[in-house]
Scaffold this motif. Structure first.
Motif, mmCIF file in Angstrom:
data_model
loop_
_atom_site.group_PDB
_atom_site.id
_atom_site.type_symbol
_atom_site.label_atom_id
_atom_site.label_comp_id
_atom_site.label_asym_id
_atom_site.label_seq_id
_atom_site.Cartn_x
_atom_site.Cartn_y
_atom_site.Cartn_z
ATOM 1 N N TYR A 295 -27.167 119.872 -40.126
ATOM 2 C CA TYR A 295 -26.861 118.510 -39.690
ATOM 3 C C TYR A 295 -26.801 118.468 -38.170
ATOM 4 C CZ TYR A 295 -24.760 118.761 -44.393
ATOM 5 O OH TYR A 295 -24.528 118.979 -45.712
ATOM 6 N N ASP A 296 -26.660 117.261 -37.643
ATOM 7 C CA ASP A 296 -26.319 117.137 -36.236
ATOM 8 C C ASP A 296 -24.856 117.519 -36.063
ATOM 9 O OD1 ASP A 296 -26.687 116.653 -33.591
ATOM 10 O OD2 ASP A 296 -26.924 114.486 -33.758
ATOM 11 N N LEU A 297 -24.491 117.897 -34.839
ATOM 12 C CA LEU A 297 -23.114 118.295 -34.574
ATOM 13 C C LEU A 297 -22.168 117.099 -34.713
ATOM 14 C CD1 LEU A 297 -23.816 120.570 -31.506
ATOM 15 C CD2 LEU A 297 -23.349 121.300 -33.855
ATOM 16 N N PRO A 298 -20.916 117.346 -35.133
ATOM 17 C CA PRO A 298 -20.004 116.225 -35.409
ATOM 18 C C PRO A 298 -19.846 115.251 -34.253
ATOM 19 C CG PRO A 298 -19.114 118.251 -36.315
ATOM 20 C CD PRO A 298 -20.330 118.642 -35.524
ATOM 21 N N ASP A 299 -19.687 115.740 -33.024
ATOM 22 C CA ASP A 299 -19.479 114.820 -31.911
ATOM 23 C C ASP A 299 -20.745 114.038 -31.570
ATOM 24 O OD1 ASP A 299 -20.642 117.216 -31.089
ATOM 25 O OD2 ASP A 299 -19.937 116.993 -29.023
ATOM 26 N N ARG A 300 -21.916 114.602 -31.870
ATOM 27 C CA ARG A 300 -23.175 113.925 -31.554
ATOM 28 C C ARG A 300 -23.578 112.903 -32.612
ATOM 29 N NH1 ARG A 300 -26.777 119.140 -29.419
ATOM 30 N NH2 ARG A 300 -25.275 119.829 -27.832
ATOM 31 N N ARG A 301 -23.076 113.064 -33.823
ATOM 32 C CA ARG A 301 -23.458 112.133 -34.890
ATOM 33 C C ARG A 301 -22.399 111.055 -35.114
ATOM 34 N NH1 ARG A 301 -22.064 116.821 -38.687
ATOM 35 N NH2 ARG A 301 -20.098 116.188 -39.674
ATOM 36 N N ARG A 302 -21.341 111.094 -34.335
ATOM 37 C CA ARG A 302 -20.187 110.233 -34.611
ATOM 38 C C ARG A 302 -20.580 108.759 -34.723
ATOM 39 N NH1 ARG A 302 -17.065 111.857 -30.781
ATOM 40 N NH2 ARG A 302 -16.053 113.437 -32.081
ATOM 41 N N VAL A 303 -21.368 108.267 -33.775
ATOM 42 C CA VAL A 303 -21.730 106.846 -33.788
ATOM 43 C C VAL A 303 -22.581 106.517 -35.005
ATOM 44 C CG1 VAL A 303 -23.012 105.050 -32.567
ATOM 45 C CG2 VAL A 303 -21.545 106.625 -31.291
ATOM 46 N N ARG A 304 -23.528 107.390 -35.333
ATOM 47 C CA ARG A 304 -24.420 107.118 -36.463
ATOM 48 C C ARG A 304 -23.670 107.158 -37.792
ATOM 49 N NH1 ARG A 304 -27.248 111.001 -33.719
ATOM 50 N NH2 ARG A 304 -26.959 112.481 -35.437
ATOM 51 N N VAL A 305 -22.645 107.999 -37.879
ATOM 52 C CA VAL A 305 -21.876 108.101 -39.120
ATOM 53 C C VAL A 305 -20.822 107.007 -39.203
ATOM 54 C CG1 VAL A 305 -20.272 109.574 -40.409
ATOM 55 C CG2 VAL A 305 -22.310 110.573 -39.371
ATOM 56 N N ASP A 306 -20.335 106.547 -38.062
ATOM 57 C CA ASP A 306 -19.289 105.523 -38.064
ATOM 58 C C ASP A 306 -19.758 104.243 -38.749
ATOM 59 O OD1 ASP A 306 -17.286 106.946 -36.961
ATOM 60 O OD2 ASP A 306 -17.447 106.124 -34.936
ATOM 61 N N TYR A 307 -21.054 103.943 -38.669
ATOM 62 C CA TYR A 307 -21.527 102.689 -39.283
ATOM 63 C C TYR A 307 -21.349 102.701 -40.799
ATOM 64 C CZ TYR A 307 -24.321 98.534 -40.085
ATOM 65 O OH TYR A 307 -24.736 97.285 -40.470
ATOM 66 N N PRO A 308 -21.896 103.701 -41.523
ATOM 67 C CA PRO A 308 -21.642 103.695 -42.976
ATOM 68 C C PRO A 308 -20.182 103.893 -43.337
ATOM 69 C CG PRO A 308 -22.829 105.686 -42.297
ATOM 70 C CD PRO A 308 -22.848 104.761 -41.141
ATOM 71 N N LEU A 309 -19.435 104.673 -42.537
ATOM 72 C CA LEU A 309 -18.017 104.844 -42.831
ATOM 73 C C LEU A 309 -17.265 103.526 -42.655
ATOM 74 C CD1 LEU A 309 -17.199 108.319 -41.222
ATOM 75 C CD2 LEU A 309 -17.731 107.781 -43.611
#
Length: 535
Positions: A424-438
């Motif tokens: 996966y992408d690293l947690p801090d780098r994917r934060r924005v992309r994951v925040d949308y579905p979350l």
């Protein structure tokens, strides 16, 4: 319309042979594989001196499996299915009463068998004008020409299963060995997404009077069928055949597997049924198959990442000892890693554990470890917890996919010597992309029980929605897969993955990952050992 036009020689070189069980009719073989009825390769020529043959010359490379063409940059490859080739001339696109696709034209003469043969052989359109210079000339005989034209006439047949004037039917598939917590999380997301979609269905929309774009004729209701398989894997295909017979669907979206997804993959290919991004740790690697798309190769990608790291450690000479449970996906991952490391000069020992979890077999598996060994863990959380009672005694590499949340519980003495394969992408780098579905889940009060599975499920549903929004009424299964490939290239919200992309003969949208280590003696923070790599 530029019939059978190619967009570039480089696209023709991509090849186009997909798996099929039975020998195809000659027209299909010419179109898809570049093979004539005689078994000789199809020959294609472009002026002044470019020649191609066989799979490189096959029509499918540019006009795609659906026959509905494609768009590459500023060039549009037109549709060549019979519905479009033989349609009478119209003054405007919306007078054609055909679903909109890129490259379709209203203001041209319809083709006949004679003028179509001339276009294929000589590059002359129905109106007598030359086709685009990128269109190859195919010097094929009358029998092969008749077979090819007959095949084109039969493409994109209607009706399409799972499609009506008011409803699109979809399925999601769950195998009996799927994790029950992940199962519920996946179903919560997909049922909520379908409910949201159906809540905003609009009445019939008038088409725009434009030759470039038309609106949907009808906004359709999305119906979800949950296909939960039972029993042994050798019965799954027959179960799926019966389910599809009684509940015809347009495509399969998301889904959840356990240790074996191969029967489902095989069924979808045989049924020509799109199977879009199921949650599986061990997907089937068959890049020349067409209908099954995955986010990544799962534990096989992790094995590739580990192999790259181990090959890049020239000072390491000890043994590589792999632990996995019999019958779990780690068994295949261990085999892939051993194959990737063949010839590196390090002894590889596989120490399988009995399928049933127990403490004694763990003790035996760890005996005799040396300080210069590398211990590779393809283990589930309950095994990792038992493992932590032992001192590491070697450097360690572990699967992130299989270890899950238990990885954050690595004791201090293990953290200093452990690296993780991280697809996966690293947690801090994917934060924005994951925040949308979350955020979407929080607003809808969807319980968060498996972040990665639920995020991937949302992403699969969202990709399906975006793709259908660009298909107008062209509800053809093969066209859905082709447009999905195009949609990924423009996707911004990609969840856990920094990059998603597909092309012909690519079925895995995310192709790389990291090797990471623990950034601190305690806590969940991870640090990359190197850059993003594609093994």
């Amino acid at each position: 319309m530029r019939v059978l036009a190619s967009i570039a020689v480089v696209l023709l070189a991509a090849g186009g042979s997909w798996a099929r069980d039975a020998a195809p009719a000659s027209g299909e073989a010419i179109y898809r594989d570049g093979v004539l009825a005689s078994g000789q390769p199809l020959l294609a020529m472009r002026e002044p001196d470019v020649q191609m043959n066989g799979a490189d010359a096959a029509c499918v490379n540019c006009h795609r499996r659906s026959g509905l063409g494609m768009k590459e940059g500023q060039s549009s490859v037109p549709p060549v299915s019979g519905r479009y080739l033989f349609q009478p001339r119209a003054t405007a696109g919306d007078d054609l009463d055909l679903p909109f696709v890129e490259g379709m034209r209203a203001d041209r003469n319809p083709y006949t068998d004679v003028t179509l043969a001339r276009a294929i052989r000589d590059g002359i359109a129905a109106d007598g004008k030359p086709l685009n210079y990128l269109m190859p000339h195919y010097p094929i005989g009358d029998q092969d020409m008749a077979a090819l034209i007959d095949y084109l006439k039969g493409m994109t047949k209607l009706p399409v299963p799972g499609v009506s004037d008011s409803v699109l039917d979809f399925a999601t598939i769950i195998t009996p060995d799927a994790d029950p917590v992940k199962r519920q999380g996946m179903l919560d997301v997909i049922t909520q997404f379908f409910a949201d979609k159906n809540a905003v269905i609009k009445a019939e929309s008038p088409r725009l009077h434009s030759t470039k774009r038309m609106m949907f004729k009808t906004s359709r209701h999305w119906a979800l069928h949950v296909w939960e398989l039972k029993g042994a894997p050798n019965t799954w295909e027959s179960q799926l055949q019966q389910l599809l017979k009684h509940e015809p669907v347009f495509a399969v979206v998301s889904g959840l597997g356990g240790s074996n997804w191969e029967p489902v993959h095989r069924f979808c290919e045989q049924a020509s049924l799109p199977c879009l991004f199921p949650n599986v740790e061990l997907p089937v690697v068959a890049e020349h198959d067409f209908h099954s798309l995955y986010f990544s190769k799962g534990v096989l990608l992790e094995a590739g990442l580990m192999a790259h790291a181990l090959r890049s450690a020239p000072d390491a000479h000890g043994r590589i000892v792999q632990l996995y449970r019999d019958g779990d996906v780690g068994e295949s991952a261990a085999g892939a890693l051993a194959a990737a490391l063949a010839g590196v000069g390090r002894e590889i020992l596989n120490r399988p554990l009995a399928a049933k979890v127990g403490a004694r077999d763990m003790d035996r598996a760890l005996r005799g470890l040396k300080g210069d060994d590398t211990l590779v863990l393809w283990l589930r959380p309950q095994d990792l917890e038992a493992l932590f009672k032992h001192p590491p005694g070697a450097t360690v590499m572990s699967s992130t996919l299989m270890g899950g949340k238990a990885l954050t519980g690595f004791p201090t003495e293990w953290r200093a010597v452990t690296q993780l394969a991280y697809p996966y992408d690293l947690p801090d780098r994917r934060r924005v992309r994951v925040d949308y579905p979350l955020g979407w889940m929080r607003l809808r009060k969807v319980p968060l029980v498996s972040e990665q599975v639920q995020t991937d499920t949302y992403l699969a549903c969202s990709l399906l929605s975006d793709t259908l929004n660009h298909m107008a009424d062209s509800f053809i299964r093969d066209y859905l897969v082709e447009r999905m490939e195009e949609a990924l290239a423009h996707r911004i919200v990609t969840g856990y993955y920094p990059h998603l992309g597909l092309a012909q003969n690519q079925r895995f949208a995310s192709k790389g990952g990291y090797i990471v280590k623990f950034a601190a003696p305690t806590g969940a923070q991870l640090a990359p050992v190197g850059e993003w790599l594609v093994p």
